[in-house]
Design a protein around this motif. Sequence first.
Motif, short mmCIF file in Angstrom:
data_model
loop_
_atom_site.label_atom_id
_atom_site.label_comp_id
_atom_site.label_asym_id
_atom_site.label_seq_id
_atom_site.Cartn_x
_atom_site.Cartn_y
_atom_site.Cartn_z
N GLU A 120 0.80 -1.23 0.00
CA GLU A 120 0.00 0.00 0.00
C GLU A 120 0.83 1.28 0.00
OE1 GLU A 120 0.09 -1.44 4.37
OE2 GLU A 120 0.28 -2.28 2.38
N TYR A 121 2.16 1.15 0.16
CA TYR A 121 3.03 2.33 0.20
C TYR A 121 4.08 2.33 -0.90
CZ TYR A 121 0.91 3.00 4.75
OH TYR A 121 0.01 3.17 5.77
N ARG A 122 3.86 1.58 -1.94
CA ARG A 122 4.86 1.50 -3.01
C ARG A 122 5.01 2.82 -3.77
NH1 ARG A 122 5.01 -4.46 -4.38
NH2 ARG A 122 5.94 -5.16 -2.43
N ASP A 123 4.07 3.74 -3.59
CA ASP A 123 4.16 5.04 -4.25
C ASP A 123 4.97 6.04 -3.41
OD1 ASP A 123 2.21 5.15 -2.22
OD2 ASP A 123 1.13 6.76 -3.24
N ARG A 124 5.36 5.67 -2.22
CA ARG A 124 6.10 6.56 -1.33
C ARG A 124 7.59 6.54 -1.65
NH1 ARG A 124 3.34 9.88 2.38
NH2 ARG A 124 1.24 9.07 2.41
N PRO A 125 8.27 7.65 -1.31
CA PRO A 125 9.71 7.69 -1.55
C PRO A 125 10.44 6.68 -0.66
CG PRO A 125 8.93 9.75 -0.55
CD PRO A 125 7.75 8.88 -0.76
N ALA A 126 11.49 6.09 -1.23
CA ALA A 126 12.29 5.11 -0.49
C ALA A 126 13.77 5.37 -0.69
CB ALA A 126 11.93 3.70 -0.93
N LEU A 127 14.48 5.47 0.41
CA LEU A 127 15.93 5.57 0.39
C LEU A 127 16.50 4.16 0.35
CD1 LEU A 127 16.52 8.20 3.20
CD2 LEU A 127 17.43 8.37 0.89
N GLN A 128 17.37 3.90 -0.58
CA GLN A 128 18.01 2.60 -0.67
C GLN A 128 19.24 2.62 0.25
OE1 GLN A 128 17.20 -0.27 -2.50
NE2 GLN A 128 18.91 -1.20 -1.41
N LYS A 129 19.24 1.74 1.27
CA LYS A 129 20.40 1.65 2.18
C LYS A 129 21.53 0.90 1.48
CE LYS A 129 17.74 1.08 6.45
NZ LYS A 129 17.52 0.11 7.53
N PRO A 130 22.75 1.28 1.69
CA PRO A 130 23.20 2.49 2.39
C PRO A 130 23.04 3.70 1.48
CG PRO A 130 25.09 1.29 1.57
CD PRO A 130 23.87 0.48 1.22
#
Length: 125
Positions: A96-106
Motif C-alpha cells: 500500500e506504500y509502493r508510491d512513497r519515496p524510499a531511500l536505498q540503504k546504504p
Amino acid sequence: MTATRPRGGSVFLVEDEVMIRMMVADMLAELGYSVAAEAGEINEAIRLAQCTEFDLAILDVNVNGKVISPVAELIQARNRPFIFATGYGSSGLPQEYRDRPALQKPFQLETLAKMIDTALKSATV
C-alpha cells in the motif's frame, strides 16, 4: 553542498540498528534538521508517532522483523510526510506504500538531502 533554501525542521526516525540510527541522526544534524524522536522497535514507534510533533519521518521498513505499516498508517493519518529506508529497494515496501519515496540503504548525505527536500515540497503542495 549548498542548499537552495534554508533547511531545518524536525524528523521522527525509526531504525532498529543503533549504529545506523546514530549515523542518520548525524546526517540530519549536518543538514540542519533536529531529531524530534527516535525509536528502535515497533511499539515504541507507534507510541511516539501518536504524540510527537515532527515535520517528517524516516521509517525503516523492517524493524526487528516487523513491518513498519502500523507506524506509517498513524503518520499518514496525521498528514505528515514520510520516507522509507530499506535495503530491499522499492519492492521491499509494503504494497500500500509502493508510491512513497524510499531511500536505498546504504545512502549518502546528498541522497538523503534530496529525498527530504522532495518529501517536504510535495507535502506542502
